[in-house]
Design a protein around this motif. Structure first.
Motif, PDB file in Angstrom:
ATOM      1  N   PHE A 103      99.561  -1.419  24.282  1.00 52.79           N
ATOM      2  CA  PHE A 103     100.772  -0.609  24.053  1.00 52.79           C
ATOM      3  C   PHE A 103     101.547  -1.103  22.832  1.00 52.79           C
ATOM      4  O   PHE A 103     101.894  -0.329  21.942  1.00 52.79           O
ATOM      5  N   ARG A 104     101.866  -2.382  22.818  1.00 47.92           N
ATOM      6  CA  ARG A 104     102.741  -2.878  21.765  1.00 47.92           C
ATOM      7  C   ARG A 104     102.121  -2.676  20.374  1.00 47.92           C
ATOM      8  O   ARG A 104     102.774  -2.199  19.456  1.00 47.92           O
ATOM      9  N   TYR A 105     100.854  -3.016  20.268  1.00 50.34           N
ATOM     10  CA  TYR A 105     100.186  -2.930  18.959  1.00 50.34           C
ATOM     11  C   TYR A 105     100.031  -1.473  18.519  1.00 50.34           C
ATOM     12  O   TYR A 105     100.421  -1.098  17.428  1.00 50.34           O
ATOM     13  N   MET A 106      99.491  -0.652  19.419  1.00 47.69           N
ATOM     14  CA  MET A 106      99.182   0.718  18.978  1.00 47.69           C
ATOM     15  C   MET A 106     100.421   1.601  18.887  1.00 47.69           C
ATOM     16  O   MET A 106     100.365   2.661  18.282  1.00 47.69           O
ATOM     17  N   PHE A 107     101.541   1.140  19.460  1.00 50.96           N
ATOM     18  CA  PHE A 107     102.798   1.871  19.293  1.00 50.96           C
ATOM     19  C   PHE A 107     103.665   1.214  18.213  1.00 50.96           C
ATOM     20  O   PHE A 107     104.887   1.357  18.194  1.00 50.96           O
ATOM     21  N   GLY A 108     103.023   0.455  17.341  1.00 46.66           N
ATOM     22  CA  GLY A 108     103.696  -0.059  16.156  1.00 46.66           C
ATOM     23  C   GLY A 108     104.799  -1.070  16.424  1.00 46.66           C
ATOM     24  O   GLY A 108     105.731  -1.184  15.627  1.00 46.66           O
ATOM     25  N   GLY A 109     104.698  -1.810  17.530  1.00 49.83           N
ATOM     26  CA  GLY A 109     105.693  -2.849  17.808  1.00 49.83           C
ATOM     27  C   GLY A 109     106.995  -2.301  18.360  1.00 49.83           C
ATOM     28  O   GLY A 109     107.976  -3.033  18.489  1.00 49.83           O
ATOM     29  N   VAL A 111     107.540  -1.186  21.385  1.00 44.80           N
ATOM     30  CA  VAL A 111     107.706  -1.329  22.836  1.00 44.80           C
ATOM     31  C   VAL A 111     107.375  -2.751  23.269  1.00 44.80           C
ATOM     32  O   VAL A 111     106.701  -3.490  22.557  1.00 44.80           O
ATOM     33  N   THR A 112     107.878  -3.104  24.456  1.00 44.13           N
ATOM     34  CA  THR A 112     107.408  -4.325  25.113  1.00 44.13           C
ATOM     35  C   THR A 112     106.854  -3.916  26.478  1.00 44.13           C
ATOM     36  O   THR A 112     107.250  -2.887  27.032  1.00 44.13           O
TER      37      THR A 112
END
Lengths: 327, 321
Positions: A103-109, A111-112
């Motif tokens: 999630f975090r990587y593919m949503f460009g940072g 989200v946590t």
């Protein structure tokens, strides 16, 4: 300070963290059970204290448990999900590997995903091929997840508190054969940062790097061998991802000899990972070939007799340490 | 009854999705966009009618065919085009691409390249809403192909057991990738009934039908009444992905599915949209073209992500090698 078991340390930490932070929920199979508190009683009392709105029993539905924990973490809760046995990873891996981890990587940072997944690992209870595996190497190889495996009650408390407070997804691996191990644990809350190994005992001749239950075996071996005049240093990395390779290298630079003890199957295990790290970064310090003791490349047998052969043993450790000592 | 402003919004969002996709389709055919893209054409009424019942605080989990859901939930065309071009300024910094567009500020929990992976995540968002008692709802968009995944059944069951404020929005275009999905209309929605969930099957090209079904489901969810399933029937206008030659379909079938009701035409022909003026619509059309052209221009001239970006945002923090 109190003398408590790993089981009690985990239970106490869950109580403390849930009281501290309202956004923490527990979700899993039988976690709210008033009578048993899960298979080994780890979550006993939590549903009485915090109610079944926050301590949530689910159907037997691992993909939905892990996926919902991920979705809840994305949207503001801090879920602690229980994957009863790590063997059940097979039915929910997508939600962990392709969703939560990424999630975090593919949503460009943007989200946590502060989710903790508690899960039972390991052989020693006669639970057979589908309830006894270690499997953490699978998870360690996935970027985006942190993996933790405590070997004692003190570490269990500090590492679980850190796992829950951590903003990244953490898989917290509890070895079912050591729940009753007792240690001195501070009564107050504390956290143990990830990526910091513990020096279990100091030694100068040989380094043993051991994981989870194997730390107990390594410690026993070290005590026994000291009476034979062999000085063994035992390192418990405590967190598998991130791995504190610095402490391992420092120890090997001192002793020049390394044995790794890992209950996981041998290929692509923590044993092979640590071996590779030392071969790459501390090659010139080595005075002997790196040695590894792992379970064999077989499933975990149900037969208690065969299971005893399967799990790395104290005598195997002693034997290899003696060989290394004489090398 | 609908206010004119609502009707203009409905038209504008449907048309924006249509034009956005036709434009990127043309660009893709010229090799200007990387990866896979999946077209939403003919399904526009579903995303728009559902999302018009939601606020930015409500959640949706989308699919690989997600551009329509993104636009309907409020992601900007500019952000999306930057992401489709995988640029550093993209909404996911170029690390997600077409199949992973997400925008938390709009409650958009991500398009998803794993078929059937969205519903458990949407259930988690619904669990957040239930736990925080904030009156929000969560929608999972699900294709007919995904409806056969175990994860969808698990999410249906969990939503009923935990009484979650959730909507299972099935979009049945009769095709699971290259394979015709031999289910009679309504069969997918009926499955929800087996879990104890009410369901309805509607014409997915009819904005007003979708809007009413979504309205009922959303109101039910907000009031604590639990989850609802909606199955919307739509034609599959294009292939599974752009560039799919569709040799598994008869030419006549493709032709007839294309001539089947166009949701935008149908919307404009409906007596309920009579009050819309041609001038206003033309104005909206012009604005849409401009938005897309400007977005594309910006996306093409934007900078590529730097080497360092490869390593960022794997974790919030990670100490180790």
């Amino acid at each position: 300070m109190s003398r408590i078991s790993i089981r009690e340390a985990i239970n106490k930490t869950l109580h403390e963290e849930m009281a501290r932070d309202q956004s923490i929920i527990l979700i899993g199979e039988d976690v709210a059970s008033k009578h048993s508190g899960g298979v080994y009683g780890v979550t006993l009392g939590l549903s009485d204290k915090f109610g079944t709105e926050r301590v949530i029993d689910t159907p037997i539905t691992e993909s939905a448990i892990i996926g919902a924990a991920g979705g809840a973490a994305l949207t503001g809760l801090r879920p602690v999900a229980e994957l009863m046995f790590i063997d059940f990873l097979g039915v929910c891996l997508d939600q962990l590997m392709n969703q939560i981890a990424k999630f975090r990587y593919m949503f460009g940072g943007n989200v946590t995903t502060p989710v903790t997944i508690r899960t039972m690992i390991g052989a020693g209870a006669g639970t057979g091929p589908q309830h006894s595996q270690i499997l953490y190497p699978l998870l360690v190889s996935i970027p985006g997840i942190k993996v933790v495996a405590p070997s004692n009650a003190y570490d269990a408390k500090g590492l679980l508190a850190q796992a829950i407070r951590d903003d990244d997804p953490v898989v917290f691996c509890e070895h079912k054969a050591i729940y009753d191990e007792i240690a001195e644990v501070p009564d107050e809350e504390f956290v143990i940062p990830f990526g910091e190994a513990r020096k279990v005992c100091e030694g100068k001749d040989i380094t043993i790097v051991a994981f989870s239950r194997m730390v107990l075996f390594a410690e026993q071996a070290a005590k026994k061998l000291s009476s034979e005049g062999i000085s063994v240093e035992v390192i418990d990395p405590r967190t598998l991802s991130p791995l504190d390779d610095k402490s391992i290298i420092e120890s090997v630079e001192k002793t020049g000899k390394l044995l790794i003890v890992d209950e996981a199957n041998p290929y692509c295990s923590m044993a092979s990972e640590v071996s590779s790290v030392v071969a790459e970064k501390a090659f010139h310090a080595l005075k002997a070939p790196i040695r590894k003791i792992t379970s064999p490349h077989t499933p975990v047998p149900a037969s208690p007799t065969l299971e005893t052969f399967y799990v790395p043993s104290l005598s195997q450790i002693e034997e290899i340490v003696r060989e290394l000592s004489n090398y | 009854m609908f206010e004119n402003s609502q009707l203009y919004k409905a038209y504008r969002d449907m048309k924006l999705i249509r034009e956005f996709e036709e434009r990127i389709r043309a660009e893709y055919q010229q090799g200007k966009l990387p990866g896979f893209i999946h077209m939403y054409r003919a399904q526009e009424a579903i995303a728009v009618a559902v999302c018009m019942n939601l606020t930015d605080q409500d959640y949706i989990a989308s699919t690989h065919r997600g551009h329509g859901h993104c636009i309907a939930k409020g992601c900007t065309v500019e952000d999306m085009l930057l992401e489709l071009c995988c640029k550093d300024e993209g909404i996911c910094r170029g690390k997600g691409g077409s199949m992973h567009i997400a925008d938390m500020s709009k409650g958009m929990l991500g398009a998803n390249a794993i078929v059937g992976a969205g519903p458990p995540i949407a259930a988690g968002a619904a669990l957040t809403a239930k736990t925080l008692k904030n009156g929000c709802v969560s929608v999972a968009f699900i294709g007919d192909g995904a409806s056969d995944q175990g994860t969808v059944a698990e999410a249906l069951n969990l939503a009923v057991v935990l009484n979650l404020p959730m909507i299972f929005m099935y979009e049945n275009n009769y095709y699971a990738e290259f394979t015709k999905n031999p289910k009679p209309d309504g069969r997918i929605a009926e499955r929800a009934g087996a879990f104890g969930m009410p369901s309805v099957c509607i014409d997915g090209s009819d904005f007003f039908a979708v809007y009413d079904a979504a309205k009922n489901a959303v109101e039910r969810g907000r009031a604590g009444g639990g989850p609802t399933a909606i199955e919307a029937i739509v034609p599959r206008y294009y292939g599974h992905f752009e560039g799919d030659a569709q040799q598994y379909r008869e030419r006549d079938e493709v032709k007839s599915s294309r001539s089947m009701s166009d949701p935008i035409k149908k919307f404009l022909q409906d007596p309920r949209s009579e009050g819309l003026s041609k001038n206003e619509i033309e104005k909206l059309d012009n604005e849409i073209s401009e938005l897309i052209e400007n977005g594309l221009e910006k996306a093409y001239s934007a900078s590529e992500p730097s080497y360092e970006q490869l390593f960022t945002d794997v974790y919030v923090n990670y100490k180790g090698h």
